[in-house]
Design a protein around this motif. Sequence first.
Motif, PDB file in Angstrom:
ATOM      1  N   HIS A  16       0.789  -1.231   0.000  1.00  0.00           N
ATOM      2  CA  HIS A  16       0.000   0.000   0.000  1.00  0.00           C
ATOM      3  C   HIS A  16       0.824   1.286   0.000  1.00  0.00           C
ATOM      4  N   GLY A  17       2.101   1.239   0.352  1.00  0.00           N
ATOM      5  CA  GLY A  17       2.982   2.385   0.179  1.00  0.00           C
ATOM      6  C   GLY A  17       2.956   3.411   1.297  1.00  0.00           C
ATOM      7  N   THR A  18       3.818   4.411   1.131  1.00  0.00           N
ATOM      8  CA  THR A  18       4.039   5.375   2.208  1.00  0.00           C
ATOM      9  C   THR A  18       2.843   6.278   2.482  1.00  0.00           C
ATOM     10  N   ALA A  19       2.042   6.590   1.453  1.00  0.00           N
ATOM     11  CA  ALA A  19       0.895   7.477   1.690  1.00  0.00           C
ATOM     12  C   ALA A  19      -0.085   6.838   2.661  1.00  0.00           C
ATOM     13  N   ALA A  20      -0.387   5.554   2.447  1.00  0.00           N
ATOM     14  CA  ALA A  20      -1.310   4.855   3.341  1.00  0.00           C
ATOM     15  C   ALA A  20      -0.705   4.703   4.729  1.00  0.00           C
ATOM     16  N   VAL A  21       0.600   4.433   4.798  1.00  0.00           N
ATOM     17  CA  VAL A  21       1.260   4.313   6.102  1.00  0.00           C
ATOM     18  C   VAL A  21       1.219   5.649   6.837  1.00  0.00           C
ATOM     19  N   ARG A  39      14.163   9.322  -3.341  1.00  0.00           N
ATOM     20  CA  ARG A  39      14.596   8.069  -3.955  1.00  0.00           C
ATOM     21  C   ARG A  39      15.628   8.352  -5.042  1.00  0.00           C
ATOM     22  N   MET A  40      16.785   7.698  -4.912  1.00  0.00           N
ATOM     23  CA  MET A  40      17.871   7.874  -5.871  1.00  0.00           C
ATOM     24  C   MET A  40      17.976   6.708  -6.835  1.00  0.00           C
ATOM     25  N   SER A  41      17.507   5.524  -6.418  1.00  0.00           N
ATOM     26  CA  SER A  41      17.667   4.323  -7.239  1.00  0.00           C
ATOM     27  C   SER A  41      16.637   3.288  -6.843  1.00  0.00           C
ATOM     28  N   GLY A  42      16.513   2.257  -7.679  1.00  0.00           N
ATOM     29  CA  GLY A  42      15.570   1.189  -7.406  1.00  0.00           C
ATOM     30  C   GLY A  42      14.154   1.568  -7.785  1.00  0.00           C
ATOM     31  N   GLU A  43      13.228   0.660  -7.520  1.00  0.00           N
ATOM     32  CA  GLU A  43      11.826   0.910  -7.850  1.00  0.00           C
ATOM     33  C   GLU A  43      10.928   0.125  -6.910  1.00  0.00           C
ATOM     34  N   GLY A  44       9.653   0.492  -6.912  1.00  0.00           N
ATOM     35  CA  GLY A  44       8.694  -0.190  -6.061  1.00  0.00           C
ATOM     36  C   GLY A  44       8.771   0.281  -4.619  1.00  0.00           C
ATOM     37  N   THR A  45       7.874  -0.251  -3.799  1.00  0.00           N
ATOM     38  CA  THR A  45       7.846   0.070  -2.374  1.00  0.00           C
ATOM     39  C   THR A  45       8.663  -0.957  -1.608  1.00  0.00           C
ATOM     40  N   HIS A 158      14.471   3.979  15.865  1.00  0.00           N
ATOM     41  CA  HIS A 158      15.069   2.985  16.737  1.00  0.00           C
ATOM     42  C   HIS A 158      15.351   1.699  15.948  1.00  0.00           C
ATOM     43  N   PRO A 159      16.350   0.955  16.353  1.00  0.00           N
ATOM     44  CA  PRO A 159      16.564  -0.358  15.721  1.00  0.00           C
ATOM     45  C   PRO A 159      15.284  -1.193  15.803  1.00  0.00           C
ATOM     46  N   GLY A 160      14.906  -1.783  14.685  1.00  0.00           N
ATOM     47  CA  GLY A 160      13.707  -2.610  14.672  1.00  0.00           C
ATOM     48  C   GLY A 160      12.433  -1.887  14.326  1.00  0.00           C
ATOM     49  N   ASP A 161      12.436  -0.528  14.331  1.00  0.00           N
ATOM     50  CA  ASP A 161      11.285   0.186  13.780  1.00  0.00           C
ATOM     51  C   ASP A 161      11.124  -0.237  12.324  1.00  0.00           C
ATOM     52  N   LEU A 162       9.896  -0.217  11.822  1.00  0.00           N
ATOM     53  CA  LEU A 162       9.693  -0.610  10.435  1.00  0.00           C
ATOM     54  C   LEU A 162       9.734   0.618   9.531  1.00  0.00           C
ATOM     55  N   VAL A 163      10.602   0.560   8.538  1.00  0.00           N
ATOM     56  CA  VAL A 163      10.742   1.643   7.571  1.00  0.00           C
ATOM     57  C   VAL A 163      10.029   1.244   6.283  1.00  0.00           C
ATOM     58  N   CYS A 164       9.232   2.149   5.761  1.00  0.00           N
ATOM     59  CA  CYS A 164       8.573   1.966   4.467  1.00  0.00           C
ATOM     60  C   CYS A 164       9.017   3.113   3.570  1.00  0.00           C
ATOM     61  N   ALA A 165       9.386   2.802   2.332  1.00  0.00           N
ATOM     62  CA  ALA A 165       9.889   3.844   1.434  1.00  0.00           C
ATOM     63  C   ALA A 165       9.483   3.532  -0.002  1.00  0.00           C
ATOM     64  N   ASP A 166       9.178   4.598  -0.737  1.00  0.00           N
ATOM     65  CA  ASP A 166       8.827   4.469  -2.149  1.00  0.00           C
ATOM     66  C   ASP A 166       9.158   5.774  -2.852  1.00  0.00           C
ATOM     67  N   GLY A 167       8.518   6.041  -3.973  1.00  0.00           N
ATOM     68  CA  GLY A 167       8.839   7.238  -4.730  1.00  0.00           C
ATOM     69  C   GLY A 167       8.513   8.536  -4.021  1.00  0.00           C
ATOM     70  N   ALA A 168       7.663   8.482  -2.997  1.00  0.00           N
ATOM     71  CA  ALA A 168       7.302   9.690  -2.248  1.00  0.00           C
ATOM     72  C   ALA A 168       8.230   9.957  -1.075  1.00  0.00           C
ATOM     73  N   GLY A 169       9.149   9.036  -0.775  1.00  0.00           N
ATOM     74  CA  GLY A 169      10.074   9.226   0.334  1.00  0.00           C
ATOM     75  C   GLY A 169      10.055   8.048   1.286  1.00  0.00           C
ATOM     76  N   ALA A 170      10.399   8.312   2.549  1.00  0.00           N
ATOM     77  CA  ALA A 170      10.529   7.245   3.542  1.00  0.00           C
ATOM     78  C   ALA A 170       9.869   7.658   4.844  1.00  0.00           C
TER      79      ALA A 170
END
Length: 225
Positions: A16-21, A39-45, A158-170
């Motif tokens: 669902h990506g960063t907007a929904a998160v 985002r500098m490289s790669g694709e998708g969430t 914090h270590p273990g927090d969940l990071v979600c990132a896509d074309g809109a950022g992180a």
Amino acid sequence: MARIDVDLAVKTFSEHGTAAVSDAMDLLGLNGGLERLTRMSGEGTKAGPAYTLGFETVSPGVPAPAAEFIDDVPPGSVVVIANRGRTHCTVWGDILTAVAVRSGLAGTVIDGCCRDLDDIRALGYSVWSLGAYMKSGKNRVRLVTRQEPVEIGDTVVHPGDLVCADGAGAIAVPAAHVTEVTGNVLRVAGMEAAVRVDVAAGTPLREARRLHGYNQMSLRPRKAT
């Protein structure tokens, strides 16, 4: 946090990506946005547990070799590097990327710069940063913390927090709120999917939003505990 919560959250965030998160975190009064990172490289969430690293500057003439950490990062992790917004030197390049790809890492988020960007893009690996620059971090900065809380802008990761990132950022979701945020993501995504269906069928957007409680949901944030 149970393992199943992490697995479900990674799957849900990736779908669902960063907007929904972000919307799901707003409902809890949480921020988590990692501002100014692009985002500098790669694709998708991409989504995964944060593996955090902190760097500091060294005085001219003080030896500071390349940081040794990449072999210890668990598969599926998002490497989160706090270089305090420094753009005069880098803390990530093509060799680290090659090992990250081999190790099955999800991506890298840098409050600073990467280099070797053409090679990173060729490897298809996902990196978010303030930009790209060719100057090495060797003898300019050194690794001082590993798997400790780091600040990225106004957000503490914090270590273990969940990071979600896509074309809109992180965005970083605190581990203590992963289950609740995941549930909210599914609520937000379901509501927006229903709005899209109605709009595609010709319903005015204003009416579709009213029918599915779009604005009512967004007006009910509460302070997280």
